[in-house]
Design a protein around this motif. Structure first.
Motif: not given
Length: 446
Positions: A213-215, A231, A415, A418, A421
């Motif tokens: 995941t981007v997080a 994000l 950012r 995210a 995503e």
């Protein structure tokens, strides 16, 4: 091989269902629950004393024991525990050629990660580095066992994609974080050159995380850089530009179309235009840096790796500033590319390309194809870049979208990634189907 469950769900854009119910209540977490948790979620549960570090690591090792028998992502497994921090107790795979003692490894452990193993990289002896070696055989791509996960961070990408760990470390000297991220359907971040100490003396080989995941990628970036990435702070207006080839690369049309469609999903807050940017093929420049002699005046105080660089396939020969030690065509070509990119980023915020020009190749190698054609220019220029999942080919093989930003703007990349995503959630691989008995690469070439 584990019969009856191995394979994938989510190829060709199908979304995986969310897991329902509470996870890890009462201080323990089951392996079936663990594989559905992100690193950020695990860190929150551990810090909140909902689950213990020990139970998380136990679940991780159970999953590794089951899935790595097939994937072969790890060359060694250990039972770390982890400490306090934003990533408290989060299981981490460490790139085998880098180890826990690298600056990246130390910072991830300081953020609380629990190292559960060292991941596979290529062995010496092949000109191509998009593969991984273990004593049990080559590292396999979870989405299709008959193709490579990429490299040189092969085991790290395969371990993350297969749900064995939510995070792994990589290093990227020509695309070795971004290409395996693209081919394994996960996120891979190449940092701005110089953000952390380079893995090579030319300054080309930059550390970076791999995540589902981007997080999680942002949490790893924060651990590495000391930043606090927000994000949800997506800009209201960004200028982006698309290039399928950077002006020189040969790119599979299907791959280019899949990547461009993903980039176009950001339109609205992002304007996406075609660009006239044309770079020179960086092959000669990059290769000359690997072969350049070491000027004695530049080696003082510079850590010199062993001749094998612990098997690091992206190791390049040095100068301290990363410039070619001799003049001539390669130095001139690099200067022209640097100037072209400076002019481009003077009026455009982001550059979008496919991450790799082709889908993942079979274990026999890429043939004459140059997998790094779209990535290694940014190792020479030093720009940060991220690969995010873009979709799947008709054969169900992952394709990545590369996004490049100005020097030092990793947070902007994260950012934007995210936001993509959120708009186009990508599937996670899950072991729900029998293994494929035939490679799509063989079908295409047969």
């Amino acid at each position: 091989m584990v019969a009856g469950w191995w394979g994938f769900r989510g190829g060709n854009g199908e979304s995986c269902p969310e897991q329902d119910g509470e996870r890890g209540v009462g201080g323990s977490v089951e392996a079936s629950e663990y594989v559905g948790l992100s690193g950020v979620e695990i860190g929150g549960l551990v810090r909140g004393r909902v689950v213990s570090r020990e139970e998380v690591v136990r679940a991780a090792l159970e999953v590794v024991g089951e899935r790595d028998a097939v994937v072969r992502a790890f060359v060694g497994v250990r039972s770390g525990v982890g400490g306090d921090g934003a990533l408290a107790g989060v299981p981490l795979g460490v790139k085998g050629s880098e180890g826990v003692g690298s600056e990246q490894g130390r910072r991830m452990v300081a953020a609380g990660c629990a190292v559960v193993g060292e991941t596979a990289v290529p062995r010496a002896g092949t000109a191509w580095q998009t593969w991984g070696w273990t004593p049990r055989g080559v590292t396999r791509n979870p989405w299709c066992l008959e193709v490579t996960p990429g490299g040189s961070s092969a085991g790290s990408a395969a371990a993350v994609a297969a749900g064995m760990v939510p995070l792994a470390t990589g290093s990227d000297g020509a695309g070795s974080v971004r290409i395996p991220a693209a081919w394994c359907g996960i996120v891979g971040l190449k940092l701005t050159n110089g953000r952390l100490p380079a893995r090579d003396r030319a300054g080309l080989n930059t550390p970076g995380p791999l995540a589902r995941t981007v997080a999680d990628a942002a949490a790893a970036y924060d651990a590495l850089s000391g930043a606090r990435t927000l994000l949800d702070a997506f800009p209201v207006s960004l200028r982006g530009a698309w290039s399928a080839t950077l002006g020189f690369a040969e790119v599979d049309p299907e791959v280019a179309e899949i990547a461009r469609t993903a980039a176009e999903a950001l339109q609205g807050p992002l304007s996406l235009d075609a660009t006239s940017l044309r770079l020179n093929d960086p092959a000669e420049t990059w290769t000359s840096l690997r072969a350049a002699p070491i000027p004695p005046s530049l080696t003082s105080g510079v850590p010199i790796p062993s001749p094998s660089t612990r098997g690091e396939p992206d190791a390049a020969s040095p100068t301290r500033d990363g410039s070619a030690t001799s003049g001539g065509p390669s130095a001139a070509s690099r200067a022209l590319n640097d100037d072209a990119l400076a002019a481009f980023f003077a009026h455009t915020d982001l550059l979008f390309t496919p991450t790799a020009p082709y889908p993942p190749h079979g274990h026999e190698g890429p043939g004459e194809r140059m997998n790094v054609a779209l990535t290694w220019a940014f190792n020479l220029s030093g720009h940060p870049a991220i690969s995010v999942p873009a979709g799947f080919t008709r054969e169900g093989l992952p394709v990545g979208l590369q996004i490049v930003a100005r020097h030092g703007e990793e947070e902007a990349l994260l950012r934007v990634a995210a936001e993509l995503e959120r708009r186009r959630p990508w599937p996670r691989w899950t072991p729900t189907m029998p293994p494929r008995d035939e490679s799509p690469v063989k079908r295409q070439n047969g």
